[in-house]
Design a protein around this motif. Sequence first.
Motif, PDB file in Angstrom:
ATOM      1  N   ALA A 138       0.863  -1.178   0.000  1.00  0.00           N
ATOM      2  CA  ALA A 138       0.000   0.000   0.000  1.00  0.00           C
ATOM      3  C   ALA A 138       0.904   1.233   0.000  1.00  0.00           C
ATOM      4  N   PRO A 139       1.174   1.809  -1.179  1.00  0.00           N
ATOM      5  CA  PRO A 139       2.090   2.952  -1.253  1.00  0.00           C
ATOM      6  C   PRO A 139       1.405   4.275  -0.935  1.00  0.00           C
ATOM      7  N   PHE A 140       2.191   5.209  -0.418  1.00  0.00           N
ATOM      8  CA  PHE A 140       1.734   6.573  -0.170  1.00  0.00           C
ATOM      9  C   PHE A 140       2.917   7.496  -0.395  1.00  0.00           C
ATOM     10  N   VAL A 141       2.709   8.580  -1.111  1.00  0.00           N
ATOM     11  CA  VAL A 141       3.764   9.548  -1.397  1.00  0.00           C
ATOM     12  C   VAL A 141       3.523  10.797  -0.570  1.00  0.00           C
ATOM     13  N   GLY A 142       4.567  11.254   0.116  1.00  0.00           N
ATOM     14  CA  GLY A 142       4.489  12.465   0.919  1.00  0.00           C
ATOM     15  C   GLY A 142       5.870  12.844   1.419  1.00  0.00           C
ATOM     16  N   ASP A 143       6.022  14.061   1.881  1.00  0.00           N
ATOM     17  CA  ASP A 143       7.307  14.547   2.407  1.00  0.00           C
ATOM     18  C   ASP A 143       7.400  14.178   3.886  1.00  0.00           C
ATOM     19  N   PHE A 144       8.073  13.085   4.190  1.00  0.00           N
ATOM     20  CA  PHE A 144       8.148  12.585   5.563  1.00  0.00           C
ATOM     21  C   PHE A 144       9.268  13.210   6.382  1.00  0.00           C
ATOM     22  N   ASP A 145      10.278  13.768   5.715  1.00  0.00           N
ATOM     23  CA  ASP A 145      11.411  14.311   6.469  1.00  0.00           C
ATOM     24  C   ASP A 145      11.513  15.835   6.395  1.00  0.00           C
ATOM     25  N   GLY A 146      10.516  16.488   5.799  1.00  0.00           N
ATOM     26  CA  GLY A 146      10.456  17.943   5.807  1.00  0.00           C
ATOM     27  C   GLY A 146      11.446  18.648   4.903  1.00  0.00           C
ATOM     28  N   ASP A 147      12.017  17.937   3.923  1.00  0.00           N
ATOM     29  CA  ASP A 147      12.991  18.589   3.040  1.00  0.00           C
ATOM     30  C   ASP A 147      12.364  19.150   1.768  1.00  0.00           C
ATOM     31  N   GLY A 148      11.024  19.080   1.652  1.00  0.00           N
ATOM     32  CA  GLY A 148      10.331  19.619   0.485  1.00  0.00           C
ATOM     33  C   GLY A 148      10.286  18.669  -0.697  1.00  0.00           C
ATOM     34  N   VAL A 149      10.818  17.461  -0.533  1.00  0.00           N
ATOM     35  CA  VAL A 149      10.828  16.471  -1.609  1.00  0.00           C
ATOM     36  C   VAL A 149       9.995  15.271  -1.155  1.00  0.00           C
ATOM     37  N   ASN A 150       9.113  14.797  -2.036  1.00  0.00           N
ATOM     38  CA  ASN A 150       8.252  13.673  -1.688  1.00  0.00           C
ATOM     39  C   ASN A 150       9.037  12.376  -1.523  1.00  0.00           C
ATOM     40  N   ASP A 151       8.747  11.665  -0.452  1.00  0.00           N
ATOM     41  CA  ASP A 151       9.321  10.357  -0.166  1.00  0.00           C
ATOM     42  C   ASP A 151       8.234   9.313  -0.401  1.00  0.00           C
ATOM     43  N   LEU A 152       8.566   8.047  -0.223  1.00  0.00           N
ATOM     44  CA  LEU A 152       7.611   6.968  -0.436  1.00  0.00           C
ATOM     45  C   LEU A 152       7.470   6.152   0.840  1.00  0.00           C
ATOM     46  N   LEU A 153       6.229   5.976   1.275  1.00  0.00           N
ATOM     47  CA  LEU A 153       5.925   5.087   2.394  1.00  0.00           C
ATOM     48  C   LEU A 153       5.194   3.883   1.804  1.00  0.00           C
ATOM     49  N   VAL A 154       5.608   2.683   2.191  1.00  0.00           N
ATOM     50  CA  VAL A 154       4.951   1.468   1.704  1.00  0.00           C
ATOM     51  C   VAL A 154       4.490   0.668   2.914  1.00  0.00           C
ATOM     52  N   GLY A 155       3.190   0.445   2.979  1.00  0.00           N
ATOM     53  CA  GLY A 155       2.620  -0.399   4.021  1.00  0.00           C
ATOM     54  C   GLY A 155       2.575  -1.831   3.542  1.00  0.00           C
ATOM     55  N   GLN A 156       2.939  -2.746   4.428  1.00  0.00           N
ATOM     56  CA  GLN A 156       2.961  -4.170   4.101  1.00  0.00           C
ATOM     57  C   GLN A 156       1.757  -4.838   4.739  1.00  0.00           C
ATOM     58  N   PHE A 157       0.926  -5.472   3.946  1.00  0.00           N
ATOM     59  CA  PHE A 157      -0.323  -6.052   4.432  1.00  0.00           C
ATOM     60  C   PHE A 157      -0.102  -7.123   5.499  1.00  0.00           C
ATOM     61  N   GLY A 158       0.812  -8.050   5.279  1.00  0.00           N
ATOM     62  CA  GLY A 158       0.954  -9.227   6.134  1.00  0.00           C
ATOM     63  C   GLY A 158       1.101  -8.938   7.609  1.00  0.00           C
ATOM     64  N   ASP A 159       2.034  -8.089   7.982  1.00  0.00           N
ATOM     65  CA  ASP A 159       2.283  -7.788   9.394  1.00  0.00           C
ATOM     66  C   ASP A 159       1.991  -6.338   9.748  1.00  0.00           C
ATOM     67  N   GLY A 160       1.515  -5.572   8.790  1.00  0.00           N
ATOM     68  CA  GLY A 160       1.228  -4.170   9.047  1.00  0.00           C
ATOM     69  C   GLY A 160       2.477  -3.316   9.186  1.00  0.00           C
ATOM     70  N   LEU A 161       3.629  -3.817   8.705  1.00  0.00           N
ATOM     71  CA  LEU A 161       4.869  -3.047   8.789  1.00  0.00           C
ATOM     72  C   LEU A 161       4.837  -1.871   7.825  1.00  0.00           C
ATOM     73  N   LEU A 162       5.520  -0.817   8.179  1.00  0.00           N
ATOM     74  CA  LEU A 162       5.623   0.374   7.337  1.00  0.00           C
ATOM     75  C   LEU A 162       7.085   0.603   6.981  1.00  0.00           C
ATOM     76  N   TRP A 163       7.355   0.876   5.733  1.00  0.00           N
ATOM     77  CA  TRP A 163       8.705   1.149   5.248  1.00  0.00           C
ATOM     78  C   TRP A 163       8.733   2.546   4.638  1.00  0.00           C
ATOM     79  N   ILE A 164       9.790   3.297   4.944  1.00  0.00           N
ATOM     80  CA  ILE A 164       9.971   4.622   4.344  1.00  0.00           C
ATOM     81  C   ILE A 164      11.193   4.583   3.438  1.00  0.00           C
ATOM     82  N   PHE A 165      11.003   5.082   2.213  1.00  0.00           N
ATOM     83  CA  PHE A 165      12.068   5.196   1.226  1.00  0.00           C
ATOM     84  C   PHE A 165      12.279   6.686   0.975  1.00  0.00           C
ATOM     85  N   ARG A 166      13.389   7.230   1.520  1.00  0.00           N
ATOM     86  CA  ARG A 166      13.685   8.661   1.351  1.00  0.00           C
ATOM     87  C   ARG A 166      14.058   8.945  -0.087  1.00  0.00           C
ATOM     88  N   ASN A 167      13.546  10.054  -0.594  1.00  0.00           N
ATOM     89  CA  ASN A 167      13.870  10.502  -1.936  1.00  0.00           C
ATOM     90  C   ASN A 167      15.120  11.371  -1.857  1.00  0.00           C
TER      91      ASN A 167
END
Length: 111
Positions: free
Chosen positions: A55-84
């Motif tokens: 379950a992907p979501f795009v947003g600026d997670f670190d406040g640098d003005g550039v969109n990052d990617l958050l991916v939710g994993q269905f199986g265990d509900g884990l969340l991963w952040i991929f900094r842009n």
Amino acid sequence: MSSLKRLLLMTAFLAFLLIGQTSPSPPARLLDDLAPPVRVEAAGKPIDTAVGHAAPFVGDFDGDGVNDLLVGQFGDGLLWIFRNEGSNSDPRLAAGVQFKGGEKEGRVPSG
């Protein structure tokens, strides 16, 4: 003809009609608007989840003005952040790190 026979014949006829139908194709103009699929990579490797759907979501997670990617994993509900590490127009995603809520892994309800 008995009502049971009539009902069975009508049911068989309706099933025959429904089985013969196909799903309508999307209008051609919609297909023209879609870009071909691409494999999204982070740190040179395809992004994948270990379990279930992503379950992907795009947003600026670190406040640098550039969109990052958050991916939710269905199986265990884990969340991963991929900094842009690139820009919004030319994204370059770093390797994913698990989202943390303090010392614990960030999770969402799943299943």
